[in-house]
Design a protein around this motif. Structure first.
Motif, short mmCIF file in Angstrom:
data_model
loop_
_atom_site.label_atom_id
_atom_site.label_comp_id
_atom_site.label_asym_id
_atom_site.label_seq_id
_atom_site.Cartn_x
_atom_site.Cartn_y
_atom_site.Cartn_z
N PRO A 1 11.89 51.11 144.59
CA PRO A 1 11.49 50.03 143.68
C PRO A 1 10.68 50.55 142.48
N LEU A 2 9.83 51.55 142.75
CA LEU A 2 9.00 52.10 141.67
C LEU A 2 9.89 52.75 140.60
N ALA A 3 10.89 53.51 141.04
CA ALA A 3 11.78 54.17 140.09
C ALA A 3 12.59 53.14 139.32
N TRP A 4 13.01 52.07 139.99
CA TRP A 4 13.76 51.00 139.32
C TRP A 4 12.91 50.38 138.21
N LEU A 5 11.63 50.14 138.56
CA LEU A 5 10.68 49.58 137.59
C LEU A 5 10.54 50.52 136.39
N LEU A 6 10.35 51.80 136.68
CA LEU A 6 10.12 52.77 135.60
C LEU A 6 11.37 52.96 134.75
N ALA A 7 12.54 52.84 135.38
CA ALA A 7 13.78 53.12 134.65
C ALA A 7 14.24 51.92 133.84
N THR A 8 13.91 50.69 134.28
CA THR A 8 14.54 49.54 133.63
C THR A 8 13.56 48.64 132.90
N ARG A 9 12.26 48.75 133.16
CA ARG A 9 11.33 47.82 132.52
C ARG A 9 10.42 48.57 131.55
N ARG A 10 10.04 47.85 130.49
CA ARG A 10 9.02 48.35 129.56
C ARG A 10 7.78 47.49 129.78
N PHE A 11 6.69 48.08 130.22
CA PHE A 11 5.48 47.28 130.42
C PHE A 11 4.28 48.15 130.06
N PRO A 12 3.16 47.51 129.69
CA PRO A 12 1.99 48.31 129.31
C PRO A 12 1.53 49.13 130.52
N GLY A 13 1.17 50.38 130.28
CA GLY A 13 0.70 51.22 131.37
C GLY A 13 1.81 51.94 132.10
N ARG A 14 3.06 51.80 131.58
CA ARG A 14 4.19 52.43 132.28
C ARG A 14 4.03 53.95 132.30
N ARG A 15 3.62 54.50 131.13
CA ARG A 15 3.49 55.95 131.05
C ARG A 15 2.36 56.47 131.96
N ALA A 16 1.26 55.69 132.00
CA ALA A 16 0.13 56.09 132.83
C ALA A 16 0.54 56.07 134.31
N LEU A 17 1.29 55.03 134.69
CA LEU A 17 1.75 54.92 136.07
C LEU A 17 2.67 56.11 136.42
N GLU A 18 3.55 56.41 135.46
CA GLU A 18 4.47 57.53 135.65
C GLU A 18 3.69 58.83 135.84
N ALA A 19 2.67 59.04 134.98
CA ALA A 19 1.87 60.27 135.05
C ALA A 19 1.15 60.35 136.39
N ALA A 20 0.60 59.20 136.84
CA ALA A 20 -0.13 59.20 138.12
C ALA A 20 0.80 59.57 139.27
N CYS A 21 2.05 59.06 139.21
CA CYS A 21 3.00 59.36 140.28
C CYS A 21 3.42 60.83 140.28
N LEU A 22 3.44 61.43 139.09
CA LEU A 22 3.88 62.83 138.99
C LEU A 22 2.74 63.81 139.20
N LEU A 23 1.50 63.28 139.22
CA LEU A 23 0.31 64.14 139.29
C LEU A 23 0.35 65.17 140.42
N PRO A 24 0.75 64.78 141.64
CA PRO A 24 0.71 65.76 142.74
C PRO A 24 1.51 67.03 142.44
N LEU A 25 2.48 66.95 141.52
CA LEU A 25 3.25 68.14 141.16
C LEU A 25 2.36 69.23 140.57
N ALA A 26 1.32 68.78 139.85
CA ALA A 26 0.49 69.72 139.11
C ALA A 26 -0.78 70.08 139.86
N LEU A 27 -1.00 69.43 141.02
CA LEU A 27 -2.24 69.67 141.77
C LEU A 27 -2.01 70.73 142.85
N PRO A 28 -2.98 71.60 143.07
CA PRO A 28 -2.89 72.44 144.27
C PRO A 28 -2.92 71.51 145.48
#
Lengths: 229, 351
Positions: free
Chosen positions: A33-60
């Motif tokens: 559902p999260l990916a569907w939201l990110l792929a199909t909707r434009r809403f305020p904070g979308r980029r921040a939400l995306e960054a938060a979800c991807l954060l673990p990639l950059a964390l030890p």
């Protein structure tokens, strides 16, 4: 004839498989559902939400594990609010594994949805299909191999996880000692014979999952040719 | 059926026109034809429009996008049956729909096993499945080979007409517009002209429409005399006669236009009939090249090198005249075919 080392390692392997199954299940429930939201909707904070979800990639992994320990530990907010103590337990491992695998699977899910032809969904709409019907009758039949590939990725990634699991679970045999940590403990104890059997088994399992992932991915790509527009 | 619709986003549109029978919305690419169709279907938000009060899913329209968008995982009959309720015999009804377009035999094929024209017929069957009040077709001839387009699509149009559902086809294809019952020309976000194709193609109201309907020879002139039913204009190539319009006044600046195939080469070997005595222009044939079975010529008037005309001659004319580039030539513009237009662009629609 099964080697003794493998029989002794079975509880750790079983725990690893249970953890990977639970984690990939929750990754699908949360990530699709999260990916569907990110792929199909434009809403305020979308980029921040995306960054938060991807954060673990950059964390030890240890950093993620540390914060999870604070969050889920006996004096953490979860324990105070609900009385649940998830640190050094299976649910805690699942939370850590889900957070750590979500970014990879989320990227796969999102790509799957982005490659769907919007004309198909628009046309389905003009033909009377409401959102759930569109998802069930158009999106799922076209996207399932891609989505399953994302779930298998989460499974494989969790099987190979070490840092987060060690931080949040410790290495309690039968309860939080997964195969990768069991292998580490064997090497620490200089039991290289048993370590070789465990390492070889993990290698074989990893190869099979990655191979399955590739087949699913190919199947999905051939079912959804890249758009010409 | 009357369509009235206004939009400001993603582009500015304010249109009112009629749809009856097979109607073509003619416009250049980028004029907003697709956006207009999508707005009628509800896929682009618009506060007005024929079905503005309904949700997209409930609008009685059958929409066929340019790329047809058949569901690739469903067979032809399942595509046609997509909008049908489960309570009925979906396969029987789908076969009946496919049969209307003569493709019931292909019912069990997947879209990838169908040609562009066959996919289009499946798309049309699917679009008609819910008995819409209006069919919306986006560039329906773009999926077809030009070679088979005339034959194939004329049949499709006949079948759409037989369904009794009015259709609005957006297109930049003058051929398709000529097959229509009604044509509306979209230019600069407005309907520049609408009417039967014979009317729009013979008497475009302004330059934008004239260009869309293949008036490739356009030049300015000034009205010097009006003697109903003819008007005389003064052009760079001398005085020319054309049919008068009620809006014409003496002294007015106008544009004159004639189609390349209606510029007639004067045959020196044959005396001219009275009808083509008028509008004779002497000059040179500056360029000449073969285009398929036709010959394209570029004519320059002797009196004014800036006055050029495009000629399009059938091969039998060239076979007789043996024209060569650079030779002197006389042409006549048959006054019935010389069409006068107002100089200012986009005259407002008179209703």
């Amino acid at each position: 004839m099964i080697p003794d080392a493998l029989i002794q390692a079975w509880p750790a392997f079983r725990l690893s498989l249970e953890l990977a199954t639970a984690a990939s299940g929750f990754v699908v429930l949360l990530g699709v559902p999260l990916a569907w939201l990110l792929a199909t909707r434009r809403f305020p904070g979308r980029r921040a939400l995306e960054a938060a979800c991807l954060l673990p990639l950059a964390l030890p992994p240890t950093v993620l594990g540390y914060y999870l320990l604070l969050l889920l530990g006996s004096s953490g907010p979860l324990a105070r609010a609900t009385g649940l103590q998830w640190a050094f337990s299976f649910p805690g491992l699942v939370v850590g594994a889900v957070l750590f695998s979500l970014p990879l699977s989320l990227s796969t899910f999102r790509e799957v949805f982005l490659r769907l032809d919007p004309d198909l969904l628009d046309t389905a709409r003009t033909l009377g299909a409401r959102p759930l019907a569109r998802f069930r009758r158009v999106v799922l039949p076209l996207a399932w191999p891609g989505l399953l590939s994302g779930a298998v990725l989460a499974f494989a990634h969790t099987l190979g996880e070490f840092g987060v699991v060690l931080m949040i679970g410790g290495s309690i045999p039968g309860r939080t000692q997964v195969a990768s940590i069991y292998l580490y403990d064997l090497v620490q104890a200089l039991d290289f014979g048993a370590a070789g059997v465990v390492a070889g088994t993990l290698l074989a399992v990893a190869f099979v999952t990655v191979f399955a992932m590739r087949i699913l991915e190919e199947r999905w790509r051939s079912a959804s040719p890249s758009r010409t527009r | 059926m009357e369509v009235r619709l206004a939009l400001t986003h993603p582009l500015s549109l304010d249109v009112a026109f009629a749809v009856h029978g097979f109607t073509v919305l003619l416009g250049t690419s980028g004029a907003g034809k697709t956006t207009l169709l999508r707005a009628i279907a509800g896929l682009v938000p618009a506060a007005t429009g024929p079905f503005a009060h309904l949700r997209v899913e409930d609008r009685p329209v059958g929409y066929l996008p340019q790329h047809i968008a058949l569901f690739p995982h469903l067979r032809a009959w399942e595509n046609a049956a997509f909008p049908l309720p489960r309570s009925i015999d979906r396969r029987a009804r789908a076969l009946e729909l496919l049969d209307r377009f003569a493709i019931a035999a292909l019912a069990d094929r997947f879209p990838r096993e169908l040609s562009g024209g066959e996919q289009q017929r499946v798309g049309l069957a699917r679009a008609l499945a819910r008995n819409p009040e209006l069919l919306l077709l986006d560039e329906p001839t773009s999926a077809l080979d030009v070679a088979s387009r005339d034959r194939v699509f004329a049949d499709v149009i006949a079948r759409v007409r037989a369904s009794g559902v009015p259709a609005l086809a957006a297109s930049h294809d003058p051929w398709l517009a000529q097959q229509a019952d009604h044509v509306a020309v979209l230019a600069a976000g407005r309907i520049a002209q609408e009417g039967p194709p014979g009317e729009v193609f013979a008497r475009p109201r302004n330059l934008a429409v004239a260009r869309l309907v293949d008036f490739r020879n356009l030049f300015p002139g000034r009205v010097v005399a009006i003697a109903e039913p003819w008007a005389t204009i003064d052009s760079a190539a001398g005085p020319l006669q054309a049919p008068a319009h009620d809006w014409l006044t003496t002294g007015q600046d106008v544009m004159a236009g004639i189609r390349p195939e209606e510029v007639i080469v004067v045959r020196p070997d044959r005396p001219l009939g009275l009808a083509v005595q008028d509008n004779r222009i002497a000059g040179t044939l500056a360029t000449l090249h073969q285009a398929g079975l036709h010959v394209h010529g570029g004519f320059v008037a002797a009196a004014a090198p800036a006055f050029t005309l495009e000629l399009l001659l059938p091969r039998f004319v060239q076979d007789r005249l043996n024209l060569t580039a650079g030779q002197s030539l006389e042409v006549t513009l048959k006054r019935r075919y010389l069409h006068l237009m107002q100089r200012e662009p986009a005259a407002p629609e008179q209703r």
